[in-house]
Design a protein around this motif. Structure first.
Motif, PDB file in Angstrom:
ATOM      1  N   PRO A 291      48.548  45.267  59.592  1.00 43.86           N
ATOM      2  CA  PRO A 291      47.149  45.681  59.396  1.00 43.86           C
ATOM      3  C   PRO A 291      46.266  44.469  59.128  1.00 43.86           C
ATOM      4  N   GLY A 292      44.989  44.608  59.413  1.00 48.04           N
ATOM      5  CA  GLY A 292      44.061  43.507  59.232  1.00 48.04           C
ATOM      6  C   GLY A 292      43.870  43.104  57.787  1.00 48.04           C
ATOM      7  N   TYR A 293      44.230  44.000  56.845  1.00 47.35           N
ATOM      8  CA  TYR A 293      44.052  43.693  55.434  1.00 47.35           C
ATOM      9  C   TYR A 293      45.305  43.073  54.796  1.00 47.35           C
ATOM     10  N   LEU A 294      46.261  42.623  55.617  1.00 49.03           N
ATOM     11  CA  LEU A 294      47.483  42.047  55.038  1.00 49.03           C
ATOM     12  C   LEU A 294      47.164  40.838  54.170  1.00 49.03           C
ATOM     13  N   TYR A 295      46.189  40.024  54.599  1.00 53.50           N
ATOM     14  CA  TYR A 295      45.838  38.843  53.804  1.00 53.50           C
ATOM     15  C   TYR A 295      45.360  39.242  52.409  1.00 53.50           C
ATOM     16  N   SER A 296      44.411  40.174  52.337  1.00 48.21           N
ATOM     17  CA  SER A 296      43.894  40.577  51.029  1.00 48.21           C
ATOM     18  C   SER A 296      44.956  41.293  50.215  1.00 48.21           C
ATOM     19  N   ASP A 297      45.871  42.008  50.893  1.00 48.37           N
ATOM     20  CA  ASP A 297      46.957  42.684  50.190  1.00 48.37           C
ATOM     21  C   ASP A 297      47.874  41.659  49.520  1.00 48.37           C
ATOM     22  N   LEU A 298      48.279  40.630  50.279  1.00 49.26           N
ATOM     23  CA  LEU A 298      49.132  39.587  49.700  1.00 49.26           C
ATOM     24  C   LEU A 298      48.394  38.807  48.618  1.00 49.26           C
ATOM     25  N   ALA A 299      47.119  38.505  48.858  1.00 46.93           N
ATOM     26  CA  ALA A 299      46.343  37.770  47.864  1.00 46.93           C
ATOM     27  C   ALA A 299      46.212  38.570  46.570  1.00 46.93           C
ATOM     28  N   GLY A 300      46.096  39.893  46.689  1.00 44.24           N
ATOM     29  CA  GLY A 300      46.019  40.730  45.501  1.00 44.24           C
ATOM     30  C   GLY A 300      47.265  40.643  44.646  1.00 44.24           C
ATOM     31  N   LEU A 301      48.402  40.309  45.247  1.00 46.35           N
ATOM     32  CA  LEU A 301      49.637  40.099  44.480  1.00 46.35           C
ATOM     33  C   LEU A 301      49.710  38.675  43.948  1.00 46.35           C
ATOM     34  N   TYR A 302      49.589  37.696  44.849  1.00 43.29           N
ATOM     35  CA  TYR A 302      49.804  36.302  44.463  1.00 43.29           C
ATOM     36  C   TYR A 302      48.787  35.818  43.424  1.00 43.29           C
ATOM     37  N   GLU A 303      47.551  36.309  43.507  1.00 36.49           N
ATOM     38  CA  GLU A 303      46.520  35.819  42.597  1.00 36.49           C
ATOM     39  C   GLU A 303      46.591  36.454  41.213  1.00 36.49           C
ATOM     40  N   ARG A 304      47.587  37.258  40.963  1.00 35.39           N
ATOM     41  CA  ARG A 304      47.783  37.804  39.620  1.00 35.39           C
ATOM     42  C   ARG A 304      48.550  36.832  38.726  1.00 35.39           C
ATOM     43  N   CYS A 305      48.914  35.685  39.245  1.00 35.43           N
ATOM     44  CA  CYS A 305      49.622  34.702  38.427  1.00 35.43           C
ATOM     45  C   CYS A 305      48.636  33.698  37.850  1.00 35.43           C
ATOM     46  N   GLY A 306      49.082  32.916  36.883  1.00 32.74           N
ATOM     47  CA  GLY A 306      48.249  31.868  36.319  1.00 32.74           C
ATOM     48  C   GLY A 306      48.303  31.848  34.804  1.00 32.74           C
ATOM     49  N   ARG A 307      47.399  31.065  34.235  1.00 34.29           N
ATOM     50  CA  ARG A 307      47.228  30.968  32.786  1.00 34.29           C
ATOM     51  C   ARG A 307      45.804  31.389  32.445  1.00 34.29           C
ATOM     52  N   VAL A 308      45.657  32.073  31.319  1.00 32.96           N
ATOM     53  CA  VAL A 308      44.359  32.569  30.877  1.00 32.96           C
ATOM     54  C   VAL A 308      43.904  31.765  29.671  1.00 32.96           C
ATOM     55  N   ARG A 309      42.653  31.339  29.707  1.00 32.63           N
ATOM     56  CA  ARG A 309      42.102  30.543  28.619  1.00 32.63           C
ATOM     57  C   ARG A 309      42.238  31.279  27.289  1.00 32.63           C
ATOM     58  N   GLY A 310      42.752  30.569  26.279  1.00 28.95           N
ATOM     59  CA  GLY A 310      42.907  31.146  24.952  1.00 28.95           C
ATOM     60  C   GLY A 310      44.173  31.945  24.764  1.00 28.95           C
ATOM     61  N   ARG A 311      44.996  32.071  25.806  1.00 34.22           N
ATOM     62  CA  ARG A 311      46.262  32.815  25.717  1.00 34.22           C
ATOM     63  C   ARG A 311      47.422  31.852  25.940  1.00 34.22           C
ATOM     64  N   PRO A 312      48.477  31.935  25.157  1.00 35.82           N
ATOM     65  CA  PRO A 312      49.562  30.964  25.292  1.00 35.82           C
ATOM     66  C   PRO A 312      50.490  31.199  26.473  1.00 35.82           C
ATOM     67  N   GLY A 313      50.581  32.410  26.987  1.00 32.77           N
ATOM     68  CA  GLY A 313      51.551  32.731  28.032  1.00 32.77           C
ATOM     69  C   GLY A 313      51.075  32.344  29.422  1.00 32.77           C
TER      70      GLY A 313
END
Length: 478
Positions: A291-313
């Motif tokens: 489907p044409g939305y495969l990019y946004s679908d994958l990005a919706g998963l991968y971009e859930r990673c990272g570090r959040v300011r003020g949080r240690p995890g």
């Protein structure tokens, strides 16, 4: 998920009151693969959770599409054995949610989060929607600390960094699952508690048994969550598996303060599931039927990673995917490469030379390595040694190709030293046991031993001070 991680424009579905959502709908217009099409339905939203009632049994579903009073529902357990006249559907008024707590640690569950280890269902005082949201860039902290995998070729040349997304590109027949489980079993971080979530998608039962056996020790220590979706499980479950894994990871990272590594294998199986559901919905296909939305679908998963300011995890993601036919331009690796921060590429040629893990170092890259390696993070010589290794490997590849044309005897002494260097790198540094854990000092020591095979004037990317401190003494003429 935390408020800090939710974009301002993202608003979850409202939860209805206790009297809502109890109306049972039975106007089933069509059964289409894993989908149920209902008519005469109102007040239902996208991604809403539903219960499908059969005679003496229940199944579960999610709303895929709403068109006026027509609702398309995907059934998580599939529609096998269902008849239009014997189905009633109740909508919950909210997206699919799971309980989150530290009770997930040490558990083995299927792709929907149901226990496979004989224990009770996981409970928690808090529930979170599995859809989640990508981290708000305003609250992102740049990745800065390494995650050491104990695998020399990765730690030395493509260092994984906390909060990074670094995929493994492989080909069918290569030991990518073995490498993924080795990373899951060995990875550590210098921060606080370190947790691993292994989300398996579309694996054979033999592969699932291998994963469980290989990760049993870490699971018993209460540091691992296993979500296992088998190849013969419903395809819809495969779409939920990474979302459930990331929802658990977000809670452990941003509420409990843990560093969490999420390994997802195989993302190609996930993409195939997305394509199958898209075909069942009769959507217009794009590249190679996806489907044409495969990019946004994958990005919706991968971009859930990272570090959040003020949080240690932190949440770090290592997706594993197989490239059909070894084609790196295939939509799944191609789109993954756009979203992620580098790649670890496995090579059939390295596998043929007996190297494990068969990583093609010159095709691999960690774009955040400079943020997580070097003085104060790994070791002062790490970045210079990595740069010199890659430059020397490129020169050694040229010397090897030349030797195939004219013979090794016709090469210059310097070119022959590069051939010797390549042999040392592949045999002593890259080649490693499948359950062997190497400390970073051991890895860098092996790298220096290989570099010692080259003439000192060739080591142009390392300072004189570091050469004097770390370069082993080169044997003199006999």
């Amino acid at each position: 998920m935390t408020d800090a991680a939710i974009p301002a424009e993202a608003t979850p579905l409202p939860v209805r009151g206790p009297g809502d959502g109890r109306l049972s709908h039975g106007d089933v217009r069509e059964l289409r693969g894993p989908l149920v099409v209902l008519g005469d339905v109102d007040d239902v939203g996208w991604d809403e959770f539903a219960t499908v009632e059969l005679s003496g049994a229940q199944r579960h579903g999610l709303v895929l599409e709403v068109d006026h009073d027509i609702v398309t529902l995907q059934v998580l357990e599939g529609t096998d054995g269902m008849e239009p006249g014997g189905i009633r559907v109740r909508f919950a008024g909210r997206p699919l949610q799971i309980p989150v707590s530290t009770g997930w640690l040490g558990r083995v569950c299927n792709g929907r989060g149901d226990p496979l280890d004989g224990g009770p269902p996981v409970t928690g005082a808090t529930t979170l929607p599995v859809t989640g949201w990508p981290l708000n860039p305003v609250y992102r902290e740049p990745p800065a600390e390494p995650v050491l995998t104990g695998v020399s070729v990765i730690d030395a040349l493509t260092t994984l960094v906390r909060g990074q997304k670094l995929p493994i590109f492989s080909v069918a027949g290569l030991p990518h699952l073995t490498l993924a489980t080795q990373i899951a079993a060995q990875a550590t971080s210098s921060g606080g508690a370190f947790r691993v979530i292994f989300a398996a998608m579309g694996l054979t039962h033999a592969d699932i048994a291998y994963v469980r056996d290989r990760l049993e020790e870490r699971s018993a220590a209460g540091e691992l969550v296993l979500l296992l979706n088998a190849a013969d499980d419903p395809v819809i479950e495969r779409i939920l598996t990474p979302r459930i894994a990331l929802t658990i990871a977000e809670y452990l990272a941003y509420t409990e303060g843990d560093d969490v590594l999420v390994i997802m294998s195989d993302m190609t199986s996930y993409a195939e599931a997305v394509r199958e559901v898209s075909a069942a919905r009769r959507e217009i296909p794009a590249r190679r039927g996806y489907p044409g939305y495969l990019y946004s679908d994958l990005a919706g998963l991968y971009e859930r990673c990272g570090r959040v300011r003020g949080r240690p995890g932190s949440v770090t993601i290592v997706p594993v995917l197989t490239m059909p036919g070894g084609d790196i331009t295939h939509p799944v690796p191609d789109l993954t490469g756009y979203i992620t921060e580098g790649q670890i590429v496995l090579s059939p040629e390295a596998q043929a030379r007996g190297i494990y893990p068969p990583v093609d170092a010159l095709s691999s890259l960690s774009r955040l390595m400079r943020s997580g390696a070097g003085p104060g993070r790994t070791r002062e010589d790490h970045l210079d040694v990595a740069a010199q290794l890659l430059a020397a490997l490129a020169r050694a590849r040229q010397a090897s190709e030349l030797a195939e044309l004219v013979g090794a005897e016709a090469l210059s002494e310097t070119d022959r030293s590069y051939l010797a260097f390549r042999g040392l790198v592949e045999d002593d540094l890259f080649n490693q046991g499948r359950d062997e854990i190497r400390a970073l000092d051991d890895t860098l020591g092996r790298a220096w031993t290989a570099l010692a095979a080259l003439p000192v004037p060739e080591l142009t990317m390392i300072s004189t001070e570091l050469l004097q401190r770390y370069l082993p003494a080169q044997p003199g003429p006999s």
